[in-house]
Design an enzyme around this catalytic site. Structure first.
Site, mmCIF file in Angstrom:
data_model
loop_
_atom_site.group_PDB
_atom_site.id
_atom_site.type_symbol
_atom_site.label_atom_id
_atom_site.label_comp_id
_atom_site.label_asym_id
_atom_site.label_seq_id
_atom_site.Cartn_x
_atom_site.Cartn_y
_atom_site.Cartn_z
ATOM 1 C CB CYS A 196 73.932 23.987 13.671
ATOM 2 S SG CYS A 196 73.297 22.734 12.637
ATOM 3 N NE ARG A 223 77.456 28.687 15.121
ATOM 4 C CZ ARG A 223 78.808 28.710 15.459
ATOM 5 N NH1 ARG A 223 79.538 30.045 15.662
ATOM 6 N NH2 ARG A 223 79.364 27.626 15.551
ATOM 7 C CD1 TRP A 262 74.639 25.517 6.409
ATOM 8 C CD2 TRP A 262 75.776 23.502 6.561
ATOM 9 N NE1 TRP A 262 75.411 25.253 5.082
ATOM 10 C CE2 TRP A 262 75.990 23.860 5.433
ATOM 11 C CE3 TRP A 262 76.252 22.445 7.332
ATOM 12 C CZ2 TRP A 262 76.987 23.157 4.462
ATOM 13 C CZ3 TRP A 262 77.071 21.442 6.468
ATOM 14 C CH2 TRP A 262 77.535 22.071 5.137
ATOM 15 C CG ASN A 277 77.317 22.982 15.776
ATOM 16 O OD1 ASN A 277 77.349 22.581 14.597
ATOM 17 N ND2 ASN A 277 78.108 23.821 16.380
ATOM 18 N N GLY A 278 77.212 19.536 15.186
ATOM 19 C CA GLY A 278 78.096 18.713 15.022
ATOM 20 C C GLY A 278 77.509 17.477 14.417
ATOM 21 C CD GLU A 334 88.592 36.512 -0.393
ATOM 22 O OE1 GLU A 334 88.669 35.417 -0.474
ATOM 23 O OE2 GLU A 334 87.526 37.214 0.161
ATOM 24 C CE LYS A 361 84.188 36.947 -0.168
ATOM 25 N NZ LYS A 361 85.020 36.343 0.992
ATOM 26 C CD GLU A 392 82.242 33.510 0.028
ATOM 27 O OE1 GLU A 392 81.980 32.446 0.531
ATOM 28 O OE2 GLU A 392 83.012 34.456 0.460
ATOM 29 C CG HIS A 426 99.587 27.626 -21.299
ATOM 30 N ND1 HIS A 426 100.265 27.302 -22.365
ATOM 31 C CD2 HIS A 426 100.362 28.792 -20.745
ATOM 32 C CE1 HIS A 426 101.317 28.109 -22.516
ATOM 33 N NE2 HIS A 426 101.428 29.059 -21.365
ATOM 34 C CE LYS A 438 81.747 35.301 9.487
ATOM 35 N NZ LYS A 438 82.510 35.480 8.087
HETATM 36 C C1 G6P Z 1 83.507 29.179 5.845
HETATM 37 C C2 G6P Z 1 83.177 30.549 5.700
HETATM 38 C C3 G6P Z 1 84.198 31.566 5.097
HETATM 39 C C4 G6P Z 1 85.574 31.146 5.808
HETATM 40 C C5 G6P Z 1 85.896 29.719 5.993
HETATM 41 C C6 G6P Z 1 87.221 29.638 6.928
HETATM 42 O O1 G6P Z 1 83.614 28.668 4.402
HETATM 43 O O2 G6P Z 1 82.058 30.810 4.671
HETATM 44 O O3 G6P Z 1 84.127 32.799 4.928
HETATM 45 O O4 G6P Z 1 86.602 31.888 5.017
HETATM 46 O O5 G6P Z 1 84.854 29.239 6.260
HETATM 47 O O6 G6P Z 1 86.635 30.152 8.279
HETATM 48 P P1 G6P Z 1 87.445 30.625 9.418
HETATM 49 O O7 G6P Z 1 86.497 30.740 10.434
HETATM 50 O O8 G6P Z 1 88.338 29.455 9.584
HETATM 51 O O9 G6P Z 1 88.415 31.525 8.916
#
Ligand code: G6P
Length: 604
Positions: A2, A27, A74, A98-99, A477, A481, A484, A500, A599
Site C-alpha cells: 500500500c 507498492r 495491496w 498501510n499495515g 534468482e 525473476k 514473478e 534424482h 515491492k
Molecule cells: C518483495 C519484492 C522483492 C524483494 C523482496 C524483499 O517480495 O517484490 O523484489 O526482493 O520483497 O524486499 P527488500 O526490500 O527487503 O529487499
C-alpha cells in the site's frame, strides 16, 4: 505494501495526490482512492478498483481543494472491491492506512462498531474507532486510540471539523514527511514528493504528526514536541522516472553498471576494501566465527551468492535464512556470529523482525540496505548502503547486483582482517570487481539476441534453470525473476541433482536455461545439459566459451565476457533479467507491476 500520501498547502491537492500515487503504485495497485476537504468543510472521497489512471478518470476536474490524502492498495483484509478501497470514512473521520490491525475483530466487537461497517477491512474498523472515541481533540483521540491497536500501521487521518489539517501516526509501516515551499507532505516514501523536496524526515514510530499549510508539528505520545531530523537524498526526480524507457525494469537493468560503480567507488582505497566512510571498524570483522545471512526474495538470493563466495574463498561457515522462518526459530547465533541482513527497501517486516531477534544474540549485525534511514538501516549495528538509487519496478534488478557486489567487498575485507587472504590476492580481486560495470554493459548489448530467443519461451508453462556452484545459487534468482513477471513456473536446480527426480519433468520443448561458467565443474554441467537435451529440452546455454565446439548440446548459446569464475555471476544474472523482461512483455504483461505482488512488503 500500500502506498499512502497526504498533502496540505497552497497548491491544489488533487494532482499532487494523483501524481504521488502514480509514483507509489509499485507498492500496491489493485485499487486507489483520495479524499479531500471541500470548501464547505465537508470531506469528499473518490475511489475505485483498478490503477491510479482509473482513479484519475473518475476525479473531479473542478476539484480545487488544497488538502487531501490518497492511497493505492495491496489487498490484505477483504477482496479487491470499491468498498474495501481506501480512504474510508466513518462519521467525522476519513483515513488511509498501510499495515494490518491484527485485533480488528475484537475492537469491532468490544466497541460495538459492526453496525457502521460497510467494508471487510481492518482499516474501516480503525476509522470507526477513531470516530467513536473522537472527543473534538484529534491529538488526544489519536493518543488514546493507537494504544488499542495490535499490529502495524501508518495512518493519515482527516477530521471533518479540522479542515486543512492532516494528522498521521505510524508503527512499523514506513512513512516520511517534509515541509517545503509548496506545503506539508507525507508519504510511504520519498518518490511520492521528490518533485517538491529532496529533504525529508522519517516519521518516528508512535509520534503524532500535525500537518498544516504553515508547517509540520511532531509530538510524542506524551504531548512533547520533537524536532524532526531531516535527511537529504542525492538523487533527483529523473531517477524516479522512466526517462524514455518503456518500463522501469529495463531502465533499471541498464542502470546497473553505474549503480555498481557508485556502490564500490567510495569503498575502495588503493585497490583494497575500505569501510571508513561507513564507519565499520576492522574490529567488527575480528573473531567472526560464522555468518548468518537473513533476507527475503531477491535480497535472500543475493545472500545465496554471498554464502557460496564467502565459504569457498574464506572457509567460514555461512547460513542463509529466509527472514520469515528465521524470526520464529531458535537461532544458532552467539556473540562471535555475524548476522548480515539484506534489504533493498530496509522496511521488509520479516527482515526487520529477524534483525531485532539477531540483535539480542550478537553485536555483529550488519545491514546491506538501499534506502537511507530506513528501519533496518537504523536498527542494525552497522550499515553498508548500496547506492542503486530508487528502484521502482517490483522485480528487483539493480538492487540485487549491488547487494552481490557488497558481498564481494565484504568477503575481501573479512578475508584480510582474518588473515585468510594475502593483500596481493585482495588487490587482484578488487581490481577484477571494478571491471564488473564494463562487463555488464557489454552483456546488456546482447539484449536483442535475448529478446529473440525468449520468443520461443513465452508459451511455456514451466522452465528450469540449472548450474553448479555459484551458477546454481545464481540460478535461483533467474527462476524467481521469470516466475514473478512472466508467470511461467520456473525452478532452479543444482544440475547434478536433476536426475534424482526433476528430470522426470523434462519433456519436448521445455526451456532449460543452463549456466556453465565454473571451470572446476564445467564438464559435469555439460554432461547434465546433455541429459536434458537428450530428452527434448530447449536449452539456452550461458558460458564463457567463445566458440562452442559442440553445438549439439544447446539450442542457443550466449557467450559471456571472459571474467574469472568468481565474477561471472554479474554477467549471467543480467541475461536472466533480460529473459524475464522479454518473456513478460512478449506475453503482453506489464513487467513493472506483476499481479499479486508489491515491492515493499511491510505486512507479515
Ligand atoms: C518483495 C519484492 C522483492 C524483494 C523482496 C524483499 O517480495 O517484490 O523484489 O526482493 O520483497 O524486499 P527488500 O526490500 O527487503 O529487499
Amino acid at each position: 505494501m500500500c502506498g499512502i500520501i497526504g498533502f496540505t498547502g497552497k497548491s491544489e491537492a488533487q494532482n499532487i495526490l494523483l501524481n504521488g500515487l502514480a509514483s507509489l503504485e509499485y507498492r500496491g495497485y489493485d485499487s486507489a482512492g483520495i479524499s479531500y476537504f471541500k470548501d464547505t468543510g465537508k470531506i469528499s472521497i473518490r475511489k475505485t478498483v483498478g490503477k491510479v489512471k482509473d482513479l484519475r478518470a473518475i476525479c473531479d476536474d473542478e476539484n480545487n481543494s488544497t488538502c487531501g490524502i490518497g492511497h493505492t492498495r495491496w489487498a490484505t483484509h477483504g477482496g479487491v472491491t470499491n468498498s474495501n478501497a481506501h480512504p474510508h470514512k466513518v462519521g467525522n473521520v476519513s483515513l488511509i492506512h498501510n499495515g494490518i490491525i491484527e485485533n480488528y475483530h475484537e475492537l469491532a466487537e468490544n466497541y460495538d462498531l459492526k453496525e457502521t461497517l460497510i467494508s471487510e477491512t481492518d482499516t474501516e474498523v480503525a476509522a470507526a474507532l477513531f470516530n467513536k472515541l473522537y472527543d473534538g481533540n484529534p491529538e488526544e483521540t489519536i493518543q488514546n486510540v493507537v494504544k488499542l491497536f495490535n499490529g502495524s500501521f501508518a495512518f493519515c487521518i482527516m477530521f471533518k471539523d479540522h479542515p486543512g489539517i492532516i494528522y498521521a501516526i505510524r508503527n512499523v509501516s514506513p512513512m516520511v514527511a517534509a515541509y517545503c515551499e509548496e506545503g506539508s507532505f507525507i508519504a510511504s516514501d520519498l518518490t511520492a514528493f521528490i518533485n517538491y523536496s529532496k529533504r525529508y524526515f522519517i516519521v518516528p514510530e508512535y509520534h503524532i504528526i500535525t500537518m498544516t499549510t504553515e508547517g509540520i508539528i511532531l509530538k510524542d505520545l506524551e504531548g512533547n514536541t520533537v524536532e524532526p531530523e531531516y535527511l537529504e537524498v542525492n538523487w533527483d526526480v529523473a531517477a524516479a522516472q522512466k526517462d524514455g524507457y518503456p518500463h522501469f525494469m529495463i531502465k533499471e537493468i541498464h542502470e546497473q553498471p553505474e549503480a555498481i560503480t557508485r556502490t564500490l567507488s567510495p569503498r575502495i582505497k588503493d585497490s583494497l576494501p575500505d569501510f571508513t566512510e561507513d564507519s565499520i571498524p576492522d574490529e567488527f570483522f575480528k573473531n567472526c566465527s560464522d555468518i548468518t545471512i537473513v533476507a527475503c526474495g531477491t535480497a535472500m538470493y543475493a545472500g545465496m551468492v554471498g554464502k557460496t563466495l564467502i565459504q569457498s574463498m574464506l572457509q567460514i561457515p555461512v547460513t542463509v535464512s529466509i527472514a520469515s522462518e528465521f524470526r520464529y526459530e531458535e537461532p544458532v547465533i552467539h556473540e562471535n556470529s555475524m548476522v548480515i541482513v539484506v534489504s533493498q527497501s530496509g522496511e521488509t517486516i520479516d527482515t526487520l523482525e529477524a534483525l531485532r531477534l539477531a540483535n539480542q544474540y550478537t553485536k555483529k549485525t550488519l545491514a546491506i540496505v538501499n534506502v537511507k534511514g530506513s528501519s533496518i538501516a537504523r536498527e542494525s549495528n552497522y550499515v553498508l548502503y548500496t547506492h542503486a538509487g530508487p528502484e521502482i519496478a517490483v522485480a528487483s534488478t539493480k538492487a540485487y547486483t549491488v547487494q552481490v557486489a557488497s558481498f564481494y567487498l565484504l568477503a575481501c575485507k573479512l578475508g584480510l582482517v582474518l588473515n585468510k587472504i594475502e593483500e596481493a590476492y585482495a588487490k587482484d580481486f578488487i581490481q577484477t570487481l571494478q571491471k564488473t560495470p564494463k562487463n555488464i554493459a557489454a552483456v546488456i548489448e546482447q539484449a536483442d539476441t535475448v529478446e529473440r530467443l525468449t520468443k520461443r519461451m513465452i508459451n511455456a508453462q514451466n522452465a528450469f534453470f540449472i548450474g553448479r556452484g555459484l551458477d546454481y545459487t545464481l540460478s535461483m534468482e533467474g527462476a524467481l525473476k521469470l516466475k514473478e513477471i512472466s508467470y511461467i513456473h520456473a525452478e532452479a536446480y543444482a544440475a547434478g541433482e536433476l536426475k534424482h527426480g526433476t528430470i522426470a519433468l523434462i519433456s519436448e520443448g521445455i526451456p532449460v536455461i543452463a549456466v556453465a561458467t565454473q571451470k572446476h565443474v564445467y564438464s559435469k554441467v555439460i554432461s547434465n545439459i546433455r541429459e536434458v537435451k537428450a530428452r527434448g529440452a530447449y536449452v539456452i546455454l550461458l558460458s564463457k566459451d567463445k566458440e562452442l565446439t559442440d553445438s549439439s548440446i544447446c539450442d542457443v548459446h550466449i557467450t559471456l565476457p571472459d571474467t574469472p569464475d568468481a565474477f561471472t555471476v554479474f554477467n549471467s544474472v543480467v541475461i536472466f533479467q533480460l529473459i524475464a523482461y522479454y518473456a513478460s512483455i512478449g506475453k503482453g504483461l506489464n513487467p513493472d507491476q506483476p499481479r499479486n505482488l508489491a515491492k515493499s512488503v511491510t505486512v507479515e
